[in-house]
Scaffold this active site. Structure first.
Site, PDB file in Angstrom:
ATOM      1  CG  HIS A 125      -0.484   0.183   2.527  1.00  0.00           C
ATOM      2  ND1 HIS A 125      -0.289   1.436   3.096  1.00  0.00           N
ATOM      3  CD2 HIS A 125      -0.141  -0.714   3.485  1.00  0.00           C
ATOM      4  CE1 HIS A 125       0.141   1.290   4.343  1.00  0.00           C
ATOM      5  NE2 HIS A 125       0.246   0.001   4.608  1.00  0.00           N
ATOM      6  CG  ASP A 174       2.231   1.149   8.076  1.00  0.00           C
ATOM      7  OD1 ASP A 174       1.902   0.503   7.065  1.00  0.00           O
ATOM      8  OD2 ASP A 174       1.458   1.392   9.005  1.00  0.00           O
ATOM      9  CD  GLU A 221      -3.217  -0.999   5.251  1.00  0.00           C
ATOM     10  OE1 GLU A 221      -3.225  -1.993   6.002  1.00  0.00           O
ATOM     11  OE2 GLU A 221      -2.845   0.139   5.643  1.00  0.00           O
ATOM     12  CD  GLU A 222      -1.932   2.829   7.333  1.00  0.00           C
ATOM     13  OE1 GLU A 222      -2.701   2.319   8.173  1.00  0.00           O
ATOM     14  OE2 GLU A 222      -0.707   2.600   7.302  1.00  0.00           O
ATOM     15  CG  ASP A 264       1.276  -3.249   5.452  1.00  0.00           C
ATOM     16  OD1 ASP A 264       2.065  -2.328   5.725  1.00  0.00           O
ATOM     17  OD2 ASP A 264       0.068  -3.221   5.771  1.00  0.00           O
ATOM     18  CG  HIS A 300      -0.438   4.165  12.007  1.00  0.00           C
ATOM     19  ND1 HIS A 300      -1.146   3.189  12.652  1.00  0.00           N
ATOM     20  CD2 HIS A 300      -0.249   3.716  10.737  1.00  0.00           C
ATOM     21  CE1 HIS A 300      -1.394   2.184  11.816  1.00  0.00           C
ATOM     22  NE2 HIS A 300      -0.843   2.490  10.642  1.00  0.00           N
TER      23      HIS A 300
END
Length: 378
Positions: free
Chosen positions: A186, A205, A239-240, A267, A346
């Protein structure tokens, strides 16, 4: 509340959760009305009726670590698709070591570093942001540049209702048009404190998976790779936000009757906790056992690392779940056993400078990507 919502709630209560599948489906009119109010339809638990949540409530679920499919755009299509899994997949043992090893020797960490430097320089790659769209543009153009000498290869955007698009590169088969071998990552990132404008370099990520795929694609094309059966490289948007891009594409492929030989997701591949054992951790749920067995043999043949099973990653934990939901054989090799994986994701701290990030570790996943594609499709 609309009548359909009341009826569905009544049926659910009357029958109990064990028969929840008999609940009245959500109507098209309800989806349109709720979506117009800014609500999102989330599938939070397998077999349970999806629930409507506001964007703020959705973000709060993400902050709590609750995983979900955002099915707002695909719910109606998925209701019309055939259900059930494909028969258990079986795959031959690796048998092209000489050719694969020659390609592996051309993989470049410096290429991956350069590509990740560009991707992480975007303020964020959030799927609703202009910089998220810019990241899609950059990946599209980079992949096109790698494929520029091959008129048989197509590289195209897969657009969505949100700002950022997914990217799909297709290498046709020389002997058959199906089944297709797919590998995905992603391209989006997120800062959970401030999704739209917050800094989210997303280096691990999923910057690492994204550049693993870019480098594997480049190396294969430079080697003149022409598979017998088709191969696709996917870079997913959103994706998130609840596996948005991969759901749209997987359900589209299921609707079209596309046969998929195997799907593998990369991922996060760049981190393992200092002091922990360095491994490739194979996810054990929402995957195909036969494909995992094949990955074990690939790791044994082509990687300097060993493998172990990860603890179950749970419902809707990454893009492989979108393909598993449509009945396709899936796999997901992860950077570390959960708990030894990257704690900085994140946030603005997801960079390559954190202690525990390792390019030599990430390279093993690029090697696995090349081996997976070559051994399955040649």
């Amino acid at each position: 509340m609309q009548f359909s919502s009341l009826l569905r709630a009544f049926v659910t209560l009357a029958l109990g959760t064990s028969l929840v599948a008999l609940a009245v489906p959500i109507s098209s009119s309800e989806i349109q009305a709720k979506s117009a109010q800014g609500l999102r339809l989330l599938s939070i638990e397998e077999g349970a009726v999806p629930v409507w949540k506001s964007e703020d409530e959705k973000l709060e679920l993400m902050r709590k670590g609750t995983k979900f499919f955002d099915v707002t755009e695909v719910y109606e299509l998925e209701q019309s698709l055939p259900k059930g899994k494909a028969p258990a997949a079986t795959y031959p043992a690796p048998s092209h070591q000489s050719a694969v090893n020659a390609i592996l020797s051309t993989l470049s960490v410096s290429n991956m570093q350069s590509n990740l430097n560009t991707l992480s320089a975007f303020n964020n790659r959030y799927y609703k942001s202009s910089t998220g769209r810019d990241a899609s543009d950059w990946i599209l153009n980079k992949v096109k540049s790698y494929a520029s000498g091959r008129s048989d290869i197509t590289v195209n955007p897969f657009t969505h209702s949100w700002t950022q698009y997914s990217v799909i590169a297709k290498i046709p088969g020389t002997k058959a048009s199906s089944p297709v071998t797919i590998i995905g990552a992603h391209l989006d990132s997120i800062n959970l404190n401030s999704p739209t404008s917050g800094r989210a370099p997303g280096s691990d990520d999923d910057g690492t998976g994204t550049v693993n795929l870019l480098e594997a694609f480049r190396a294969l094309i430079d080697a003149g790779f022409k598979p017998s059966t088709p191969v696709e490289f996917h870079w997913y948007s959103g994706e998130e936000g609840g596996l948005l891009g991969s759901q749209a594409i997987a359900s589209n492929y299921k609707q079209a009757g596309t046969q998929v030989k195997a799907f593998m997701e990369l991922d996060m591949s760049g981190y393992f906790a200092p002091g922990s054992k360095e491994v490739i951790a194979l996810e054990s749920d929402y995957v195909d056992d036969g494909l995992n067995t094949f990955l074990k043999s690939l790791i044994g043949s082509y990687s300097t690392l060993g493998w172990t099973y990860d603890t179950p990653c749970g419902y809707a934990c990454s893009d492989h779940a979108s393909w598993n939901k449509q009945g396709y054989p899936t796999s997901f090799p992860f950077e570390a056993v959960t708990g030894d994986d990257n704690p900085n994701i994140h946030s603005a701290s997801d960079t390559t400078s954190v202690r525990g990030f390792s390019w030599t570790h990430s390279l093993e996943f690029a090697k696995l990507a090349v081996a997976y594609v070559y051994e399955l499709a040649i």
